[in-house]
Scaffold this motif. Sequence first.
Motif, PDB file in Angstrom:
ATOM      1  N   GLN A 106       0.810  -1.223   0.000  1.00  0.00           N
ATOM      2  CA  GLN A 106       0.000   0.000   0.000  1.00  0.00           C
ATOM      3  C   GLN A 106       0.844   1.274   0.000  1.00  0.00           C
ATOM      4  OE1 GLN A 106      -1.249  -2.527   2.615  1.00  0.00           O
ATOM      5  NE2 GLN A 106      -2.166  -3.291   0.717  1.00  0.00           N
ATOM      6  N   GLY A 107       2.078   1.173   0.509  1.00  0.00           N
ATOM      7  CA  GLY A 107       2.937   2.346   0.589  1.00  0.00           C
ATOM      8  C   GLY A 107       3.139   3.081  -0.723  1.00  0.00           C
ATOM      9  N   PRO A 108       3.408   2.355  -1.843  1.00  0.00           N
ATOM     10  CA  PRO A 108       3.618   3.058  -3.111  1.00  0.00           C
ATOM     11  C   PRO A 108       2.398   3.846  -3.585  1.00  0.00           C
ATOM     12  CG  PRO A 108       4.496   0.827  -3.238  1.00  0.00           C
ATOM     13  CD  PRO A 108       3.698   0.910  -1.971  1.00  0.00           C
ATOM     14  N   HIS A 109       1.219   3.524  -3.060  1.00  0.00           N
ATOM     15  CA  HIS A 109      -0.011   4.167  -3.521  1.00  0.00           C
ATOM     16  C   HIS A 109      -0.542   5.234  -2.562  1.00  0.00           C
ATOM     17  CE1 HIS A 109      -0.066   1.006  -6.536  1.00  0.00           C
ATOM     18  NE2 HIS A 109       0.090   0.129  -5.562  1.00  0.00           N
ATOM     19  N   VAL A 110      -0.379   5.014  -1.270  1.00  0.00           N
ATOM     20  CA  VAL A 110      -0.900   5.991  -0.295  1.00  0.00           C
ATOM     21  C   VAL A 110       0.223   6.751   0.397  1.00  0.00           C
ATOM     22  CG1 VAL A 110      -2.923   4.544   0.086  1.00  0.00           C
ATOM     23  CG2 VAL A 110      -0.990   4.389   1.670  1.00  0.00           C
ATOM     24  N   GLY A 111       1.470   6.339   0.164  1.00  0.00           N
ATOM     25  CA  GLY A 111       2.610   6.988   0.801  1.00  0.00           C
ATOM     26  C   GLY A 111       3.090   6.194   2.001  1.00  0.00           C
ATOM     27  N   MET A 112       4.397   6.021   2.101  1.00  0.00           N
ATOM     28  CA  MET A 112       4.961   5.246   3.198  1.00  0.00           C
ATOM     29  C   MET A 112       4.649   5.881   4.552  1.00  0.00           C
ATOM     30  SD  MET A 112       8.727   3.518   3.467  1.00  0.00           S
ATOM     31  CE  MET A 112       9.625   5.063   3.379  1.00  0.00           C
ATOM     32  N   GLU A 113       4.687   7.220   4.616  1.00  0.00           N
ATOM     33  CA  GLU A 113       4.415   7.888   5.883  1.00  0.00           C
ATOM     34  C   GLU A 113       2.989   7.627   6.353  1.00  0.00           C
ATOM     35  OE1 GLU A 113       6.468   9.277   7.942  1.00  0.00           O
ATOM     36  OE2 GLU A 113       8.098   8.792   6.534  1.00  0.00           O
ATOM     37  N   ARG A 114       2.045   7.537   5.395  1.00  0.00           N
ATOM     38  CA  ARG A 114       0.662   7.236   5.757  1.00  0.00           C
ATOM     39  C   ARG A 114       0.563   5.847   6.393  1.00  0.00           C
ATOM     40  NH1 ARG A 114      -4.175   8.260   7.787  1.00  0.00           N
ATOM     41  NH2 ARG A 114      -5.937   7.375   6.625  1.00  0.00           N
ATOM     42  N   VAL A 115       1.227   4.879   5.799  1.00  0.00           N
ATOM     43  CA  VAL A 115       1.211   3.519   6.348  1.00  0.00           C
ATOM     44  C   VAL A 115       1.885   3.482   7.714  1.00  0.00           C
ATOM     45  CG1 VAL A 115       1.993   1.149   6.005  1.00  0.00           C
ATOM     46  CG2 VAL A 115       1.140   2.459   4.061  1.00  0.00           C
ATOM     47  N   LEU A 116       3.005   4.171   7.849  1.00  0.00           N
ATOM     48  CA  LEU A 116       3.700   4.209   9.131  1.00  0.00           C
ATOM     49  C   LEU A 116       2.841   4.856  10.209  1.00  0.00           C
ATOM     50  CD1 LEU A 116       7.273   5.190   7.914  1.00  0.00           C
ATOM     51  CD2 LEU A 116       6.594   2.995   8.908  1.00  0.00           C
ATOM     52  N   THR A 117       2.109   5.892   9.848  1.00  0.00           N
ATOM     53  CA  THR A 117       1.223   6.543  10.814  1.00  0.00           C
ATOM     54  C   THR A 117       0.120   5.599  11.273  1.00  0.00           C
ATOM     55  OG1 THR A 117       1.636   8.732   9.891  1.00  0.00           O
ATOM     56  CG2 THR A 117      -0.376   8.469  11.167  1.00  0.00           C
ATOM     57  N   LEU A 118      -0.480   4.879  10.326  1.00  0.00           N
ATOM     58  CA  LEU A 118      -1.547   3.941  10.665  1.00  0.00           C
ATOM     59  C   LEU A 118      -1.052   2.828  11.578  1.00  0.00           C
ATOM     60  CD1 LEU A 118      -3.332   3.550   7.196  1.00  0.00           C
ATOM     61  CD2 LEU A 118      -4.212   4.749   9.220  1.00  0.00           C
TER      62      LEU A 118
END
Length: 207
Positions: A106-118
């Motif tokens: 999912q990182g390449p599509h929503v951004g790695m920082e978004r995944v890390l935050t979740l």
Amino acid sequence: MADDLPGTFLVVEGGDGSGKTTVAHTLARELAARGLRVRLTEEPSPGPVGVLIRSLLVSGPLSAEVMALLFAADRAHHVDAVIRPALQRGEVVVSSRYVLSSLAYQGPHVGMERVLTLNARALKPDLLVFLECPPDVALRRAGAVRALDNYENHAVATSAANGYAQALFHLETQGERVARVDASQDPAQVLGAVLERVLPLLTRDGK
């Protein structure tokens, strides 16, 4: 990391067909044979959110944002219901897939920082074992033993491989303990390489 808990948290990661499920199961059996209490688990988990995710992977996943949210929710439940209790009992937890998979897919599509935050509250593993295998080889392996789901195709595998590379670099620069293992080797050699990295963790003081 999970150093505040008496158990040891091990994660086995890699692209589809890299052999992570086989390695996780074999590793768990090997550690149990050495007298350790082992809890083998996986993601998506067998919990309610994990069951939903598995059905979506068969019928067709939703948007990357929704899937990132679902995987984070499943992981939160997985940690609370399975991983943390086992670590509190002093067990060795071996999980096939964890946060790195969300970063890769999912990182390449929503951004790695978004995944890390979740996943900010997810326990960090004591060791992340990453099985390195070219996407084409991995897909051929997977397709030889079972029907592939909607996530298992060349485009997704290539995107995930790039996502894994970026995510691994980030985790390593943040100090996460990562063991990269050549998954193209003979299975016995792969297990041997994994054990070389895992066993010292289980014999160090305090664990």
